[in-house]
Design an enzyme around this catalytic site. Structure first.
Site, PDB file in Angstrom:
ATOM      1  N   GLY A 105      59.111  16.302  -4.719  1.00 43.87           N
ATOM      2  CA  GLY A 105      58.073  15.285  -4.833  1.00 43.87           C
ATOM      3  C   GLY A 105      56.690  15.803  -5.137  1.00 43.87           C
ATOM      4  O   GLY A 105      55.711  15.270  -4.626  1.00 43.87           O
ATOM      5  N   GLN A 133      51.899  20.034   0.760  1.00 47.56           N
ATOM      6  CA  GLN A 133      50.567  19.693   0.243  1.00 47.56           C
ATOM      7  C   GLN A 133      50.086  18.382   0.846  1.00 47.56           C
ATOM      8  O   GLN A 133      48.963  17.961   0.594  1.00 47.56           O
ATOM      9  CB  GLN A 133      50.632  19.534  -1.281  1.00 47.56           C
ATOM     10  N   CYS A 156      28.770  15.294  14.915  1.00 46.06           N
ATOM     11  CA  CYS A 156      29.335  16.475  15.567  1.00 46.06           C
ATOM     12  C   CYS A 156      28.736  16.614  16.974  1.00 46.06           C
ATOM     13  O   CYS A 156      27.516  16.516  17.144  1.00 46.06           O
ATOM     14  CB  CYS A 156      29.016  17.710  14.729  1.00 46.06           C
ATOM     15  N   TYR A 168      38.997   7.684   3.973  1.00 41.62           N
ATOM     16  CA  TYR A 168      39.982   8.520   4.675  1.00 41.62           C
ATOM     17  C   TYR A 168      40.460   7.868   5.965  1.00 41.62           C
ATOM     18  O   TYR A 168      41.628   8.018   6.337  1.00 41.62           O
ATOM     19  CB  TYR A 168      39.415   9.921   4.949  1.00 41.62           C
ATOM     20  N   VAL A 218      48.854  15.515   3.522  1.00 47.40           N
ATOM     21  CA  VAL A 218      47.925  15.510   4.656  1.00 47.40           C
ATOM     22  C   VAL A 218      48.393  14.536   5.732  1.00 47.40           C
ATOM     23  O   VAL A 218      47.679  14.289   6.697  1.00 47.40           O
ATOM     24  CB  VAL A 218      46.479  15.192   4.194  1.00 47.40           C
ATOM     25  N   ALA A 257      63.463  11.430  -3.125  1.00 45.47           N
ATOM     26  CA  ALA A 257      63.737  12.376  -2.041  1.00 45.47           C
ATOM     27  C   ALA A 257      64.570  11.743  -0.920  1.00 45.47           C
ATOM     28  O   ALA A 257      65.449  12.402  -0.355  1.00 45.47           O
ATOM     29  CB  ALA A 257      62.421  12.889  -1.470  1.00 45.47           C
ATOM     30  N   HIS A 293      46.842  21.720   2.265  1.00 45.02           N
ATOM     31  CA  HIS A 293      45.705  20.840   1.976  1.00 45.02           C
ATOM     32  C   HIS A 293      45.141  20.175   3.224  1.00 45.02           C
ATOM     33  O   HIS A 293      44.509  19.129   3.143  1.00 45.02           O
ATOM     34  CB  HIS A 293      46.103  19.799   0.927  1.00 45.02           C
TER      35      HIS A 293
HETATM   36  N1  APR Z   1      60.929  11.253  -4.368  1.00 46.28           N
HETATM   37  C1  APR Z   1      60.587  12.427  -4.969  1.00 46.28           C
HETATM   38  N2  APR Z   1      59.545  12.552  -5.803  1.00 46.28           N
HETATM   39  C2  APR Z   1      58.814  11.460  -6.051  1.00 46.28           C
HETATM   40  C3  APR Z   1      59.104  10.200  -5.469  1.00 46.28           C
HETATM   41  C4  APR Z   1      60.218  10.128  -4.601  1.00 46.28           C
HETATM   42  N3  APR Z   1      60.573   8.977  -4.006  1.00 46.28           N
HETATM   43  N4  APR Z   1      58.182   9.305  -5.919  1.00 46.28           N
HETATM   44  C5  APR Z   1      57.357   9.986  -6.728  1.00 46.28           C
HETATM   45  N5  APR Z   1      57.730  11.283  -6.804  1.00 46.28           N
HETATM   46  C6  APR Z   1      57.100  12.365  -7.554  1.00 46.28           C
HETATM   47  C7  APR Z   1      56.350  11.951  -8.781  1.00 46.28           C
HETATM   48  O1  APR Z   1      57.239  11.888  -9.890  1.00 46.28           O
HETATM   49  C8  APR Z   1      55.340  13.071  -8.916  1.00 46.28           C
HETATM   50  O2  APR Z   1      55.870  14.152  -9.676  1.00 46.28           O
HETATM   51  O3  APR Z   1      56.132  12.919  -6.699  1.00 46.28           O
HETATM   52  C9  APR Z   1      55.135  13.552  -7.489  1.00 46.28           C
HETATM   53  C10 APR Z   1      53.792  13.206  -6.895  1.00 46.28           C
HETATM   54  O4  APR Z   1      52.818  13.872  -7.612  1.00 46.28           O
HETATM   55  P1  APR Z   1      51.284  13.859  -7.165  1.00 46.28           P
HETATM   56  O5  APR Z   1      50.872  12.441  -6.844  1.00 46.28           O
HETATM   57  O6  APR Z   1      50.549  14.613  -8.193  1.00 46.28           O
HETATM   58  O7  APR Z   1      51.307  14.602  -5.743  1.00 46.28           O
HETATM   59  P2  APR Z   1      51.198  16.131  -5.401  1.00 46.28           P
HETATM   60  O8  APR Z   1      51.969  16.962  -6.359  1.00 46.28           O
HETATM   61  O9  APR Z   1      51.505  16.235  -3.950  1.00 46.28           O
HETATM   62  O10 APR Z   1      49.647  16.381  -5.612  1.00 46.28           O
HETATM   63  C11 APR Z   1      49.095  17.592  -5.241  1.00 46.28           C
HETATM   64  O11 APR Z   1      46.865  16.693  -5.505  1.00 46.28           O
HETATM   65  O12 APR Z   1      46.338  14.502  -5.042  1.00 46.28           O
HETATM   66  C12 APR Z   1      46.006  15.827  -4.752  1.00 46.28           C
HETATM   67  O13 APR Z   1      45.425  17.108  -2.835  1.00 46.28           O
HETATM   68  C13 APR Z   1      46.291  16.081  -3.296  1.00 46.28           C
HETATM   69  O14 APR Z   1      48.005  17.389  -2.207  1.00 46.28           O
HETATM   70  C14 APR Z   1      47.720  16.601  -3.338  1.00 46.28           C
HETATM   71  C15 APR Z   1      47.730  17.396  -4.632  1.00 46.28           C
END
Ligand code: APR
Length: 257
Positions: free
Chosen positions: A195, A103, A155, A69, A105, A239, A121
């Site tokens: 995204g 979502q 801590c 992290y 961080v 995006a 998150h």
């Molecule tokens: N613009 C828009 N969307 C995009 C781009 C971009 N440039 N690049 C990738 N994506 C999309 C992908 O197609 C995918 O659908 O972003 C999404 C990312 O998906 P995940 O990696 O699953 O992310 P997220 O949905 O935020 O995950 C949710 O899971 O990894 C854990 O806790 C973590 O908050 C996170 C949660």
């Protein structure tokens, strides 16, 4: 993304007064922030991030999880908000009742000019005690990102190891944030989802609440997701390109963007 779809989404945004912008890892992809699912390098190739992001992993090997992290936090610190983050801030400036729910961080929404997002998150920048929850200061930043294991600080109150302030798999979401997100989704008149793969629950239910209560849902994602079926408009693309185009479509007369 086609012209008619963008025009329709722009019309929905221009007609909204209290939209929700719901974001996931794709929002920060063009800033170079790797998602869990991105290729990993060096030491971390050996590990499945979904297995590092658990309370059990931290209990078993705090230095491994803390080092991972801290590496991510250094990466985010070096990243810059992209044009998509700035477009979200522009929507909020134009429609002050806009609620941003993320979502992610990282802190790129804030640095991109948006008012404090609802964080489902947690944050890489809010470490706390793993035992007593006492907030802990961020460690001093070294110029070099940690490349591997790193012992977490102790801590100040109870000497237990400090943990990252993020929500791990299997943990409950922060109650206040989840309640604020559901309430905003329930009263919004447009939900813009950006995204996210919409696979991780309960966060993924936020856009479904809006859809169920009749708000149009507009999705920005280069690929299909489980949300496609409930979306009024799907804008397929990154995006950083689609959101600025959407803002221009909603308010074509505005200058300065
Ligand atoms: N613009 C828009 N969307 C995009 C781009 C971009 N440039 N690049 C990738 N994506 C999309 C992908 O197609 C995918 O659908 O972003 C999404 C990312 O998906 P995940 O990696 O699953 O992310 P997220 O949905 O935020 O995950 C949710 O899971 O990894 C854990 O806790 C973590 O908050 C996170 C949660």
């Amino acid at each position: 993304m086609t012209g008619p779809e963008l025009a329709e989404a722009g019309r929905l945004l221009a007609a909204a007064t209290r939209p929700v912008v719901f974001t996931g890892a794709g929002m920060s992809a063009e800033s170079g922030v790797p998602t869990f699912r991105d290729a990993r390098t060096g030491l971390w190739q050996r590990y499945d991030p979904a297995e590092l992001a658990t309370p059990a992993a931290f209990r078993a090997d705090p230095a491994l999880v803390w080092g991972w992290y801290e590496g991510r936090r250094h990466g985010v610190r070096r990243a810059e908000p992209n044009a998509g983050h700035r477009a979200v801030a522009a929507i909020q400036a134009r429609l002050p009742e806009t609620v941003v729910i993320t979502q992610n961080v990282d802190d790129l929404h804030e640095r991109g000019g948006a008012a404090a997002p609802v964080r489902l998150h947690g944050s890489l920048f809010a470490p706390r005690c793993a035992a007593c929850d006492h907030p802990a200061p961020l460690p001093d930043d070294t110029p070099e990102p940690p490349a591997g294991r790193l012992d977490p600080p102790a801590c100040a109150r109870c000497a237990a190891p400090v943990r990252p302030g993020v929500v791990w798999f299997g943990e409950a979401l922060p109650e206040a944030a989840l309640a604020a997100a559901v309430e905003a989704a329930a009263r919004c008149d447009l939900l813009l989802t950006v995204g996210t793969s919409a696979l991780v629950h309960p966060a993924a239910e936020v856009p479904l609440v809006a859809a169920r209560l009749g708000a149009p849902v507009v999705q920005v994602n280069p690929v299909e997701t489980p949300l496609d079926a409930v979306c009024a408009v799907n804008l397929r693309g990154p995006a950083g390109e689609v959101l600025p185009a959407l803002v221009r479509a909603a308010w074509p007369g505005d200058v300065g963007r």
